[in-house]
Design a protein around this motif. Structure first.
Motif, short mmCIF file in Angstrom:
data_model
loop_
_atom_site.label_atom_id
_atom_site.label_comp_id
_atom_site.label_asym_id
_atom_site.label_seq_id
_atom_site.Cartn_x
_atom_site.Cartn_y
_atom_site.Cartn_z
N LYS A 160 27.79 -2.27 -33.15
CA LYS A 160 28.14 -2.21 -34.57
C LYS A 160 27.48 -3.35 -35.35
O LYS A 160 26.96 -3.14 -36.46
N LYS A 163 23.74 -2.66 -35.94
CA LYS A 163 23.44 -1.66 -36.96
C LYS A 163 23.64 -2.22 -38.37
O LYS A 163 22.90 -1.87 -39.29
N ASN A 164 24.64 -3.05 -38.53
CA ASN A 164 24.96 -3.57 -39.86
C ASN A 164 24.04 -4.72 -40.29
O ASN A 164 24.01 -5.06 -41.48
#
Length: 294
Positions: A160, A163-164
């Motif tokens: 996560k 991706k951010n």
């Protein structure tokens, strides 16, 4: 007249005649006529002057140089002592570490290192500001993990975060180790963890700092692995921003061929502490960065 008186007068007469005869011979040798009184007087004057000159300037006899004998000086034979004095050998870090059992690093080790380094030059209040709470640290490696398994344990939500992350000139995870060769080893050993994220080499060997700054400015990187000296230089020149960094991992337990850890090498130790003091400690106290000891 007595006999002794006659004998004395006779002897004086003979001596006087001999003297006159010698004088006449000398005058003849000098080509002077004995009957010429003036010539005789000049000759006697010359003889007296010559005699005085010869007396006043004695002849200097040449001294013969006596032959000097040459002897080769032989060194005195040193008596070898039966018992040789043992020299005290300086204890090396490798000797000490070789005898000591490997012990995993804990947050208290880093805290003590900072206190010892700044203890002489900082006040009590300044040292307190450098202290980190236990909440600033990630779980330490217990020497059973590989690098990939350790990163998976401390960062379970890595997918996560990756991706951010879209910011340039920054990385999510920063790994600090002692050398360029060790950096390459760590990059290879994190294959199972990193997935398709981009990793940037942050060391000085064969890579110019301007090239690294251009790469950070143009692209997005998730992990940076390098030496404290180059990372510090990039931060100072505004080539690397740490505001987006969430994890900083120190390669604490690894030993080189001389059994030295990164904090056993004076240059690496100083550069790491300078980097921590520059911005990492402040970010850790604010809660944005977590420290891990691998």
């Amino acid at each position: 007249m007595s006999f002794s008186a006659k004998t004395g007068s006779k002897g004086r007469g003979l001596q006087h005649r001999r003297t006159e005869k010698q004088s006449t011979i000398c005058l003849q040798q000098m080509n002077v006529d004995p009957s010429d009184d003036e010539a005789v007087w000049k000759a006697s004057n010359n003889r007296t002057t010559t005699h005085q000159d010869s007396d006043s300037k004695p002849a200097v006899a040449k001294k013969r140089k006596q032959p000097t004998e040459c002897f080769l000086s032989q060194p005195e034979e040193k008596q070898e002592s039966t018992v040789k004095a043992k020299r005290r050998k300086k204890k090396k870090i490798s000797d000490i570490l070789e005898k000591s059992a490997p012990k995993p690093g804990v947050p208290a080790d880093l805290q003590n290192l900072l206190s010892q380094h700044f203890g002489e030059n900082r006040s009590v209040i300044e040292i307190e500001e450098l202290k980190l709470s236990d909440s600033c640290f990630l779980p330490a490696n217990d020497l059973t993990h590989s690098f990939s398994s350790y990163l998976k344990e401390i960062c379970p939500k890595w997918a996560k975060l990756r991706k951010n992350h879209k910011e340039k000139k920054s990385v999510v995870m920063l790994v600090i180790c002692s050398s360029a060769l060790r950096s390459l080893e760590l990059i290879k050993s994190m294959t199972a963890f990193k997935g398709d994220c981009r990793v940037l080499k942050l060391f000085a060997k064969h890579i110019k700092i301007k090239e690294q700054m251009n790469m950070l400015e143009k692209g997005v990187f998730h992990i940076g692995v390098g030496t404290p000296g180059r990372v510090k230089a990039l931060v100072e020149q505004d080539g690397l921003c740490l505001n987006s960094t969430k994890y900083m991992i120190l390669d604490w337990n690894w030993r080189d061929q001389k059994l030295r850890r990164m904090m056993d090498i004076p240059e690496i130790k100083k550069e790491t502490i300078d980097l921590l003091e520059m911005s990492i400690i402040k970010l850790c106290r604010e809660g944005s960065v977590k420290l891990g000891l691998f």
